[in-house]
Motif scaffolding. Structure first.
Motif, PDB file in Angstrom:
ATOM      1  N   SER A 252       3.551   5.256  -8.395  1.00  0.00           N
ATOM      2  CA  SER A 252       4.758   5.220  -7.561  1.00  0.00           C
ATOM      3  C   SER A 252       4.743   3.945  -6.743  1.00  0.00           C
ATOM      4  O   SER A 252       3.730   3.609  -6.119  1.00  0.00           O
ATOM      5  CB  SER A 252       4.811   6.439  -6.630  1.00  0.00           C
ATOM      6  N   LEU A 253       5.878   3.236  -6.762  1.00  0.00           N
ATOM      7  CA  LEU A 253       5.999   2.014  -5.986  1.00  0.00           C
ATOM      8  C   LEU A 253       6.229   2.363  -4.522  1.00  0.00           C
ATOM      9  O   LEU A 253       7.089   3.184  -4.194  1.00  0.00           O
ATOM     10  CB  LEU A 253       7.152   1.175  -6.517  1.00  0.00           C
ATOM     11  N   ARG A 254       5.454   1.761  -3.625  1.00  0.00           N
ATOM     12  CA  ARG A 254       5.577   2.024  -2.196  1.00  0.00           C
ATOM     13  C   ARG A 254       6.268   0.856  -1.495  1.00  0.00           C
ATOM     14  O   ARG A 254       5.990  -0.313  -1.800  1.00  0.00           O
ATOM     15  CB  ARG A 254       4.196   2.223  -1.570  1.00  0.00           C
TER      16      ARG A 254
ATOM     17  N   LEU B  95       1.173  -0.157  -4.880  1.00  0.00           N
ATOM     18  CA  LEU B  95       1.398   0.868  -5.883  1.00  0.00           C
ATOM     19  C   LEU B  95       0.467   2.045  -5.590  1.00  0.00           C
ATOM     20  O   LEU B  95      -0.742   1.861  -5.453  1.00  0.00           O
ATOM     21  CB  LEU B  95       1.100   0.305  -7.277  1.00  0.00           C
ATOM     22  N   ALA B  96       1.052   3.224  -5.463  1.00  0.00           N
ATOM     23  CA  ALA B  96       0.249   4.436  -5.346  1.00  0.00           C
ATOM     24  C   ALA B  96      -0.047   4.944  -6.750  1.00  0.00           C
ATOM     25  O   ALA B  96       0.864   5.310  -7.492  1.00  0.00           O
ATOM     26  CB  ALA B  96       0.983   5.494  -4.542  1.00  0.00           C
ATOM     27  N   VAL B  97      -1.314   4.927  -7.126  1.00  0.00           N
ATOM     28  CA  VAL B  97      -1.712   5.418  -8.452  1.00  0.00           C
ATOM     29  C   VAL B  97      -2.088   6.885  -8.281  1.00  0.00           C
ATOM     30  O   VAL B  97      -3.209   7.223  -7.929  1.00  0.00           O
ATOM     31  CB  VAL B  97      -2.884   4.599  -9.017  1.00  0.00           C
ATOM     32  N   GLU B  98      -1.109   7.744  -8.508  1.00  0.00           N
ATOM     33  CA  GLU B  98      -1.294   9.164  -8.208  1.00  0.00           C
ATOM     34  C   GLU B  98      -2.245   9.847  -9.176  1.00  0.00           C
ATOM     35  O   GLU B  98      -2.971  10.770  -8.812  1.00  0.00           O
ATOM     36  CB  GLU B  98       0.063   9.862  -8.214  1.00  0.00           C
ATOM     37  N   LYS B  99      -2.242   9.404 -10.438  1.00  0.00           N
ATOM     38  CA  LYS B  99      -3.156   9.949 -11.433  1.00  0.00           C
ATOM     39  C   LYS B  99      -3.624   8.814 -12.339  1.00  0.00           C
ATOM     40  O   LYS B  99      -2.834   7.965 -12.749  1.00  0.00           O
ATOM     41  CB  LYS B  99      -2.488  11.039 -12.283  1.00  0.00           C
TER      42      LYS B  99
ATOM     43  N   ASP C  19      -9.201  18.387 -12.910  1.00  0.00           N
ATOM     44  CA  ASP C  19      -8.099  18.337 -11.947  1.00  0.00           C
ATOM     45  C   ASP C  19      -8.085  17.046 -11.149  1.00  0.00           C
ATOM     46  O   ASP C  19      -7.176  16.821 -10.347  1.00  0.00           O
ATOM     47  CB  ASP C  19      -8.187  19.528 -10.983  1.00  0.00           C
ATOM     48  N   GLY C  20      -9.103  16.200 -11.337  1.00  0.00           N
ATOM     49  CA  GLY C  20      -9.124  14.938 -10.618  1.00  0.00           C
ATOM     50  C   GLY C  20      -9.570  15.080  -9.184  1.00  0.00           C
ATOM     51  O   GLY C  20     -10.470  15.849  -8.872  1.00  0.00           O
ATOM     52  N   THR C  21      -8.897  14.382  -8.270  1.00  0.00           N
ATOM     53  CA  THR C  21      -9.323  14.325  -6.881  1.00  0.00           C
ATOM     54  C   THR C  21      -8.270  14.925  -5.959  1.00  0.00           C
ATOM     55  O   THR C  21      -7.316  15.549  -6.406  1.00  0.00           O
ATOM     56  CB  THR C  21      -9.627  12.868  -6.493  1.00  0.00           C
ATOM     57  N   LEU C  22      -8.423  14.713  -4.656  1.00  0.00           N
ATOM     58  CA  LEU C  22      -7.657  15.472  -3.665  1.00  0.00           C
ATOM     59  C   LEU C  22      -6.401  14.785  -3.151  1.00  0.00           C
ATOM     60  O   LEU C  22      -5.640  15.389  -2.415  1.00  0.00           O
ATOM     61  CB  LEU C  22      -8.572  15.782  -2.465  1.00  0.00           C
ATOM     62  N   GLY C  23      -6.192  13.530  -3.483  1.00  0.00           N
ATOM     63  CA  GLY C  23      -4.987  12.838  -3.029  1.00  0.00           C
ATOM     64  C   GLY C  23      -5.144  12.076  -1.736  1.00  0.00           C
ATOM     65  O   GLY C  23      -4.164  11.584  -1.182  1.00  0.00           O
ATOM     66  N   GLY C  24      -6.379  11.943  -1.239  1.00  0.00           N
ATOM     67  CA  GLY C  24      -6.577  11.261   0.041  1.00  0.00           C
ATOM     68  C   GLY C  24      -6.226   9.794   0.018  1.00  0.00           C
ATOM     69  O   GLY C  24      -5.675   9.262   0.981  1.00  0.00           O
ATOM     70  N   LEU C  25      -6.515   9.098  -1.085  1.00  0.00           N
ATOM     71  CA  LEU C  25      -6.170   7.681  -1.162  1.00  0.00           C
ATOM     72  C   LEU C  25      -4.676   7.485  -1.313  1.00  0.00           C
ATOM     73  O   LEU C  25      -4.099   6.555  -0.731  1.00  0.00           O
ATOM     74  CB  LEU C  25      -6.896   7.023  -2.335  1.00  0.00           C
TER      75      LEU C  25
ATOM     76  N   SER D 194      -1.420   5.298   1.062  1.00  0.00           N
ATOM     77  CA  SER D 194      -0.496   4.279   0.579  1.00  0.00           C
ATOM     78  C   SER D 194       0.856   4.339   1.275  1.00  0.00           C
ATOM     79  O   SER D 194       1.688   3.442   1.072  1.00  0.00           O
ATOM     80  CB  SER D 194      -0.292   4.427  -0.940  1.00  0.00           C
ATOM     81  N   GLN D 195       1.102   5.370   2.080  1.00  0.00           N
ATOM     82  CA  GLN D 195       2.342   5.428   2.850  1.00  0.00           C
ATOM     83  C   GLN D 195       2.429   4.202   3.764  1.00  0.00           C
ATOM     84  O   GLN D 195       1.414   3.791   4.340  1.00  0.00           O
ATOM     85  CB  GLN D 195       2.403   6.709   3.670  1.00  0.00           C
ATOM     86  N   PRO D 196       3.609   3.583   3.897  1.00  0.00           N
ATOM     87  CA  PRO D 196       3.725   2.280   4.563  1.00  0.00           C
ATOM     88  C   PRO D 196       3.025   2.171   5.914  1.00  0.00           C
ATOM     89  O   PRO D 196       2.224   1.250   6.129  1.00  0.00           O
ATOM     90  CB  PRO D 196       5.246   2.100   4.705  1.00  0.00           C
ATOM     91  N   GLU D 197       3.288   3.092   6.819  1.00  0.00           N
ATOM     92  CA  GLU D 197       2.719   2.975   8.159  1.00  0.00           C
ATOM     93  C   GLU D 197       1.202   3.161   8.137  1.00  0.00           C
ATOM     94  O   GLU D 197       0.455   2.421   8.807  1.00  0.00           O
ATOM     95  CB  GLU D 197       3.363   4.002   9.094  1.00  0.00           C
ATOM     96  N   ARG D 198       0.738   4.135   7.353  1.00  0.00           N
ATOM     97  CA  ARG D 198      -0.695   4.398   7.308  1.00  0.00           C
ATOM     98  C   ARG D 198      -1.432   3.240   6.633  1.00  0.00           C
ATOM     99  O   ARG D 198      -2.541   2.871   7.047  1.00  0.00           O
ATOM    100  CB  ARG D 198      -0.982   5.699   6.562  1.00  0.00           C
ATOM    101  N   LEU D 199      -0.826   2.659   5.588  1.00  0.00           N
ATOM    102  CA  LEU D 199      -1.474   1.539   4.923  1.00  0.00           C
ATOM    103  C   LEU D 199      -1.547   0.330   5.841  1.00  0.00           C
ATOM    104  O   LEU D 199      -2.568  -0.380   5.876  1.00  0.00           O
ATOM    105  CB  LEU D 199      -0.725   1.183   3.639  1.00  0.00           C
ATOM    106  N   ASN D 200      -0.506   0.083   6.611  1.00  0.00           N
ATOM    107  CA  ASN D 200      -0.522  -1.028   7.550  1.00  0.00           C
ATOM    108  C   ASN D 200      -1.653  -0.857   8.562  1.00  0.00           C
ATOM    109  O   ASN D 200      -2.391  -1.803   8.858  1.00  0.00           O
ATOM    110  CB  ASN D 200       0.824  -1.123   8.258  1.00  0.00           C
TER     111      ASN D 200
END
Length: 669
Positions: free
Chosen positions: A402-404, A418-422, A577-583, A587-593
């Motif tokens: 997903s493009l952020r 880019l958020a690489v969700e999977k 099932d992969g991982t938990l989604g923490g990374l 990637s959300q704009p404010e948190r990444l900044n």
């Protein structure tokens, strides 16, 4: 982990276990320990020495795994066409598939499910030392005890009837016998037992006994070459410290070209000198791995993948279908999904490719021009490809991105997020080296120790699923910064240090390879340092430990391919099932900044400053980092793809001192 114990079949211990079970014997010869697939890939693969509670074993080569695979109809291979092609090129062999480790999960604590599977291993080294009387002897002089079928950790060798140090033999005394810790290794990947008999007698035979009674006397337990080898038969003594250093190497015997994991010797012999090694030495085994993030396939990869599937489906009967109609071929390939949508011409072309795979000579020719970036370039292309919409999911590869949007306050050189969700990451083991690492991704194929006696038809691998964040830097900003760095005295110092490091390698690779071909460009140092400070910052808020976050650096200058400047920080798990989604949440704009700016602010200071901030290699120093240390920048081995080489905070942010103008991110509040 399955192992051979004296007197039984060396590399088919599971069959021994079945015989014992049929005879109602309460012994567990086969199982001696366990290991996770990741540890067997990165630390204890074939040819490495694995520590068990009471002795050590060496996982055997791929040839010995065949009896294990034969206990099942086979396992579903790991699907990674691009990685499989890279493995073929590196080995110059038409490898058919990447297999997972032979494993079946237990359904309960005392379940026998999967007990007929395991990685074959041999006891190595096979010289043991009695802890009760210091007797030094081969494996056959000691007894083996392993009575509990569900407690392989209790397996041990014992000196039955040990006389003790006082010389009073007792049938009840059974002290533990531990591996004698000295070995001989060479830079061509060979490993051998230390010749204790020849060492103590200075290359001669014992004057008193044909089979001398040897002892290993420890002056300080566990400290280097502190032992003394003593012959109780003739009284000869010799310290192991004589084998240390350059003078000691001259006293060691030549290499016998032994590969204990293959139970074989190289027919051509070996002219390399030997080195004294300890069992637990960190440079005893370096795996050579190939790794990819599975991406959507281009038409060429799809055609090759279809040919591989046809070859696997038809097997030895593939030649019987030459010249048949496409309809007949389709009916014989019903197990291949999606075949109905493939045109007749395309199917016939894939069949012909399957019928005549690339020869070893053609693959070897491709290897001459191969570069590690050949694996990374398709990933870079896929991650930077502008697709319709802000969200894209590829079912075949499992990649979901997903493009952020950029936060207005995010440092301007970061052009795209880019958020690489999977994602799906696949790793394959193709060989290993000893003493010197396989320069660090690509080196001379002759130094790679083989994993099988014959050209392998498969290699072992692991498949992990996870998530990540991809950051792309502005190419114009990077090129402008590189011009300043190339003309700086700091870069000249790093280049000179890299040359010294290359020339100082024990494998003498510098005599046949130019160090420039192994030196990473300035943009790699920049992105590598950026990745390290970011993953340390992310570990504080993502819910993952820093050791579980890894990096994938895309950094090459304009040349044979389009330039690249980006980094993928990811975390993966072997769970389906992969991982938990923490990374991804970061990637959300404010948190990444906040994360990026926090990481850059921390990079401005180190608790080891000013020593760390001013560190520049000078003659004769050959370290491959500058202003970087474990307090500020360096990461764990599981995170860093370059073993903490090519790092310098002065390339990332402006630090006080002579090179204050080289920081890429100039405005760090």
């Amino acid at each position: 982990m399955t192992s051979w114990i004296k007197g039984r079949r060396q590399l088919d211990p599971l069959a021994d276990g079945e015989e014992l079970q049929a005879a109602n014997a309460k012994k567990n010869f086969a199982k001696v320990g366990s290991g996770r697939p990741s540890s067997l890939l990165y630390t204890y693969g074939p040819g490495a020495i694995m520590d068990l509670p009471h002795f050590t074993v060496m996982p055997a080569g791929y040839d010995a795994w065949e009896p294990v695979w034969a206990r099942r109809d086979g396992s579903k291979p790991i699907h990674a066409p691009r990685l499989l092609d890279a493995v073929r090129v590196q080995l110059a062999t038409p490898v058919r598939e990447i297999r997972p480790f032979p494993h079946q999960p237990d359904v309960g604590l005392f379940s026998d499910d999967g007990r007929d599977l395991g990685v074959p291993a041999v006891v190595f080294p096979q010289w043991l030392r009695c802890t009760g009387c210091d007797r030094l002897a081969p494996l056959s002089h000691f007894g083996y005890r392993n009575t509990h079928p569900y407690r392989p950790d209790e397996a041990q060798f014992q000196h039955e009837g040990c006389p003790g140090r006082g010389g009073n033999a007792s049938k009840k005394r059974r002290p533990l016998a531990l591996p004698a810790r000295y070995l001989l290794a060479c830079t061509m990947g060979h490993l051998d037992e230390f010749p204790y008999d020849g060492w103590v007698h200075h290359g001669e035979r014992c004057a008193t006994s044909e089979i001398p009674h040897l002892k290993m006397m420890e002056s300080t337990m566990g400290r280097g070459a502190s032992a003394t080898i003593q012959c109780a038969s003739c009284g000869a003594k010799r310290g192991m410290n004589e084998a240390l250093g350059a003078a000691g190497r001259a006293k060691l015997p030549g290499c016998r070209a032994r590969h204990p994991h293959l139970n074989a010797f190289d027919a051509a012999g070996c002219s390399a000198g030997t080195h004294l090694m300890l069992i637990g030495a960190s440079n005893l085994w370096f795996p050579q791995l190939q790794s990819v993030i599975v991406m959507p396939m281009d038409p060429t990869e799809k055609a090759q993948d279809l040919a591989d599937k046809i070859r696997a489906a038809l097997g030895d009967d593939i030649g019987d279908f030459d010249g048949v109609r496409a309809s007949v071929l389709r009916r014989s390939l019903t197990e291949i999904e999606g075949l109905s949508s493939i045109a007749d011409g395309e199917l016939h072309a894939a069949y012909q490719a399957a019928l005549t795979p690339a020869s070893s000579e053609a693959l070897a020719e491709r290897r001459e021009g191969w570069h590690p970036n050949d694996l990374l370039a398709p990933e870079w292309k896929a991650l930077t490809l502008q697709v319709g919409g802000d969200h894209h999911e590829d079912e075949a590869s499992g990649l979901t991105v997903s493009l952020r949007p950029r936060d207005p306050d995010l440092p301007s050189p970061i052009a795209r997020i880019l958020a690489v969700e999977k994602l799906r990451q696949v790793n394959a083991l193709i060989g290993f080296t000893r003493i010197d690492e396989m320069d660090r991704v690509a080196d001379l194929p002759a130094r790679r120790a083989p994993l099988s006696l014959t050209p392998p038809t498969w290699v072992v691998g692991t498949e992990n699923r996870g998530e990540g964040i991809f950051l792309q830097l502005d190419e114009e900003a990077v090129q402008e910064w590189e011009q300043r760095v190339h003309n700086s005295a700091l870069w000249a110092a790093h280049v000179a240090a890299h040359k010294r490091n290359f020339e100082n390698r024990m494998s003498e690779t510098a005599s046949v390879t130019d160090h420039w071909t192994r030196l990473q460009p300035p943009r790699y140092w920049l992105l590598h340092t950026f990745a390290h400070v970011l993953l340390r910052e992310m570990a504080m808020t993502s819910g993952y430990g820093a050791a579980s976050i890894s990096e994938r650096i895309y950094a090459w200058e304009d040349g044979q391919r389009e330039p690249a400047a980006g980094v993928l920080l990811l975390t993966t798990s072997s769970d389906s099932d992969g991982t938990l989604g923490g990374l991804v949440r970061l990637s959300q704009p404010e948190r990444l900044n906040d994360t990026v700016r926090g990481a850059l602010r921390r990079a401005l200071r180190c608790s080891s400053d000013p020593i760390c901030a001013h560190r520049t290699p000078q003659q004769p120093e050959d370290f491959l980092h500058g202003a970087a240390c474990h307090c500020c920048t360096m990461a764990s081995e599981t995170s860093c793809e370059r073993a903490n080489r090519f790092l310098d905070r002065r390339f990332l942010v402006p630090l006080p001192g002579e090179f204050n103008d080289l920081g890429f991110f100039r405005d760090v509040p």
